[in-house]
Design an enzyme around this catalytic site. Structure first.
Site, PDB file in Angstrom:
ATOM      1  N   CYS A 158      27.631  48.906  19.552  1.00 17.40           N
ATOM      2  CA  CYS A 158      27.545  48.375  20.909  1.00 17.40           C
ATOM      3  C   CYS A 158      26.301  47.514  21.137  1.00 17.40           C
ATOM      4  O   CYS A 158      25.198  47.887  20.733  1.00 17.40           O
ATOM      5  CB  CYS A 158      27.501  49.579  21.843  1.00 17.40           C
ATOM      6  SG  CYS A 158      27.457  49.091  23.534  1.00 17.40           S
TER       7      CYS A 158
ATOM      8  N   ARG B 276      39.215  45.789  28.660  1.00 19.65           N
ATOM      9  CA  ARG B 276      38.195  46.843  28.678  1.00 19.65           C
ATOM     10  C   ARG B 276      36.854  46.281  29.159  1.00 19.65           C
ATOM     11  O   ARG B 276      36.057  46.954  29.776  1.00 19.65           O
ATOM     12  CB  ARG B 276      38.050  47.429  27.274  1.00 19.65           C
ATOM     13  CG  ARG B 276      37.061  48.563  27.180  1.00 19.65           C
ATOM     14  CD  ARG B 276      37.089  49.237  25.828  1.00 19.65           C
ATOM     15  NE  ARG B 276      36.600  50.594  25.962  1.00 19.65           N
ATOM     16  CZ  ARG B 276      35.337  50.959  25.843  1.00 19.65           C
ATOM     17  NH1 ARG B 276      34.432  50.060  25.567  1.00 19.65           N
ATOM     18  NH2 ARG B 276      34.975  52.213  26.009  1.00 19.65           N
TER      19      ARG B 276
END
Ligand code: IMP
Length: 548
Positions: free
Chosen positions: A336, A462
């Site tokens: 991430c 998302r």
């Protein structure tokens, strides 16, 4: 401290304990971010307790939604390099749950949910199948790649075709690689009818002395396979995550929050879905609130895990909308870059504590999602109030994760990528033929080459990027090392957890969380040098084997 000399032993112990209790920090002191800032799992430790029981006695049972209890607190991420049918089945058999990703067509996702619900332990429901026009070389290739050679032969070369024969190692030995399988396959077959129990099938397998037992329907079409080698392994999974009534495995899958996701969810529910995970990087949105309310009206029995959230305020909105569980984490995942690019997120330990402490007041369990790199992180997440952990990177290198192994710089690896990586957001775009044939070391050829474009991209939704002209990545794409089968790796995590609880002198997840709340379980912050000290140090070289 008073002298013990004039105290009776039991009184002395009580006094000692009172003093000892001030050791370390209570959780609220540890998590005071005005003093210490936001914390990650590596920033603190749990102080040991007293051992007066064996590690195997520790109960790891825990709640992941209002109504679902798992025997082990492990979940796999809804990511296209982590959880498809095979991972979901294995996770459930081992006591956890795998959340099937939605970066694929609704029908493909529904087929995976159906496979989990239909799974009967011991039967291989997706065996390798060949056709009579395949050649000996194809069998040798399967043997080299997958390690077995007992392959059923059907007229179509796939499951569901009419069973014509079986090819074993002995059939292909000493044969030219170009020989047709129709010339070498064994046609004198022992089969069992569809619907047979595992116990009955095992008896037939034992008596027939064959290596494989094909299961066929009334028309003679192959529906599954049973292997002697599996019979010899332990086939029981005492921790399996099953519905109490039907004894079927629990199935969980992710969807987005757009209108099209309602149609997707319909298909998943028809396939038998038990738990839906609303997959969003920032869950506090009007889309998610609408979606939760719609699901609760339409499918009142479906458990809804909402998220992701990292603050009490975000959690409050989703709990008010009807969430049965919350997924916590923003920016903590190993792939991430959200915190770097968006400047938004929260250190994971602080996020888990804040949300769990708040949500527990309303009976809503939380799942600590992302940043789990070892057993210790799992223990810390549970201590901070999580009902379970969700893992991506830790499981992406297992056999059951989607994709093939390949070699990268001498190491056997599998592709692992963030759902907010450009590659995942572009999933479904045609792959240039050159990438499929000689895609070099790029991991994505293994993924893209096997997918077709039949759906809108789930990864873009998302990250709320569908309408953006420029896609801003929130994840990277890479690879992780081979971890072997999840059937060995998850039992390791489970045993590790039990040993950690033993060190803390704690018998169960419930006791741990109660002890933390009451200030009985104590914590210590770790300085930077404490973290160095806590790792392996001062060795010229070493090997790190985690389990045997
Ligand atoms: P890991 O276990 O540390 O590898 O983290 C897995 C988690 O990261 C997933 O369950 C998601 O919540 C999150 N995640 C997945 N893809 C991305 C991404 O591209 N950017 C940020 N977070 C992601």
């Amino acid at each position: 401290m008073p002298s013990q000399s004039y105290l009776r032993p039991s009184t002395a112990l009580d006094h000692l304990k009172t003093y000892a209790r001030s050791d370390g920090l209570a959780v609220a002191e540890l998590m005071d971010s005005r003093v210490h800032g936001g914390l990650t799992y590596n920033d603190f430790l749990i102080l040991p307790g007293k051992i007066d029981f064996a590690a195997h006695e520790v109960l790891t049972e825990s709640k992941i939604t209002r109504n679902v209890v798992l025997k082990t607190p492990f979940m796999s991420s809804p990511m296209d390099t982590v959880t498809e049918g095979e991972m979901a089945i294995s996770m459930a058999l081992l006591g956890g749950i795998g959340v099937i990703h939605h970066n694929q067509s609704p029908s493909a996702q529904a087929a995976m949910v159906r496979a989990v619900k239909r799974h009967e332990n011991g039967f291989i429901t997706d065996p390798v199948v060949l056709s009579p026009s395949n050649i000996v070389e194809d069998v040798l290739d399967v043997k080299e790649r997958l390690g077995f050679s007992g392959i059923p032969i059907t007229d179509t070369g796939s499951l569901g075709g009419k069973l014509l024969g079986i090819v074993t190692n002995r059939d292909v030995q000493f044969r030219s690689p170009s020989t047709l399988l129709s010339d070498v396959m064994t046609t004198n077959l022992v089969t069992a009818p569809e619907g047979i129990t595992l116990l009955e099938a095992n008896d037939i397998l034992r008596d027939s002395k064959k290596g494989k037992l094909p299961i066929v329907d009334k028309e003679g079409r192959l529906t599954s396979l049973l292997a002697r080698s599996d019979l010899l392994k332990n086939q029981t999974y005492p921790l399996a995550s099953k519905l109490p009534e039907s004894k079927q495995l629990y199935a969980a899958a992710a969807v987005g929050t757009r209108p099209a996701d309602r149609d997707r969810l319909r298909l998943l529910v028809e396939a038998g879905l038990d738990i839906v995970v609303l997959d969003s990087s920032q869950g506090n949105s009007i889309y998610q609130i609408d979606m939760i309310q719609w699901i609760k009206e339409t499918y009142p029995n479906l458990e809804v895990i909402a998220g992701n959230v990292v603050t009490r305020e975000q959690a409050a909105t989703l709990i008010a909308a009807g969430a049965d569980g919350l997924r916590v984490g923003m920016g903590s995942g190993s792939i991430c870059i959200t915190q770097e690019v968006m400047a938004v997120g929260r250190p994971q330990a602080t996020a888990v504590y804040a949300v769990a402490e708040f949500a527990s007041k309303f009976g809503v369990p939380v799942i600590a999602d992302g940043g789990i790199g070892n057993v210790g992180h799992v223990v810390k997440a549970l201590a901070l109030g999580a009902g379970a952990v969700m893992m991506g990177g830790l499981l992406a290198g297992t056999t059951e994760a989607p994709g093939e192994y390949f070699y990268h710089e001498g190491k056997r690896v599998k592709a692992y990528r963030g759902m907010g990586s450009i590659e995942a957001m572009e999933q479904g775009k045609p792959v240039p033929p050159s990438a499929k044939i000689n895609g070099g070391s790029s991991s994505h050829k293994h993924l893209n080459a096997t997918k077709t474009i039949t759906h809108e991209n789930a990864a873009t939704s998302r990250y709320f990027s569908e309408s953006s002209a420029v896609k801003v990545a929130q994840g990277v794409s890479g690879d992780v090392q081979d971890k072997g089968s999840v059937k060995a790796f998850l039992p390791y995590l489970h045993a590790g957890l039990q040993h950690s609880f033993q060190d803390m002198g704690i018998h169960s997840v419930r006791e741990l969380q109660e002890g933390v709340k009451r200030g009985r379980v104590r914590f210590e912050l770790r300085t930077a040098s404490a973290q160095v000290e806590g790792g392996v140090h001062g060795l010229h070289s070493y090997t790190k084997r985690l389990f045997a």
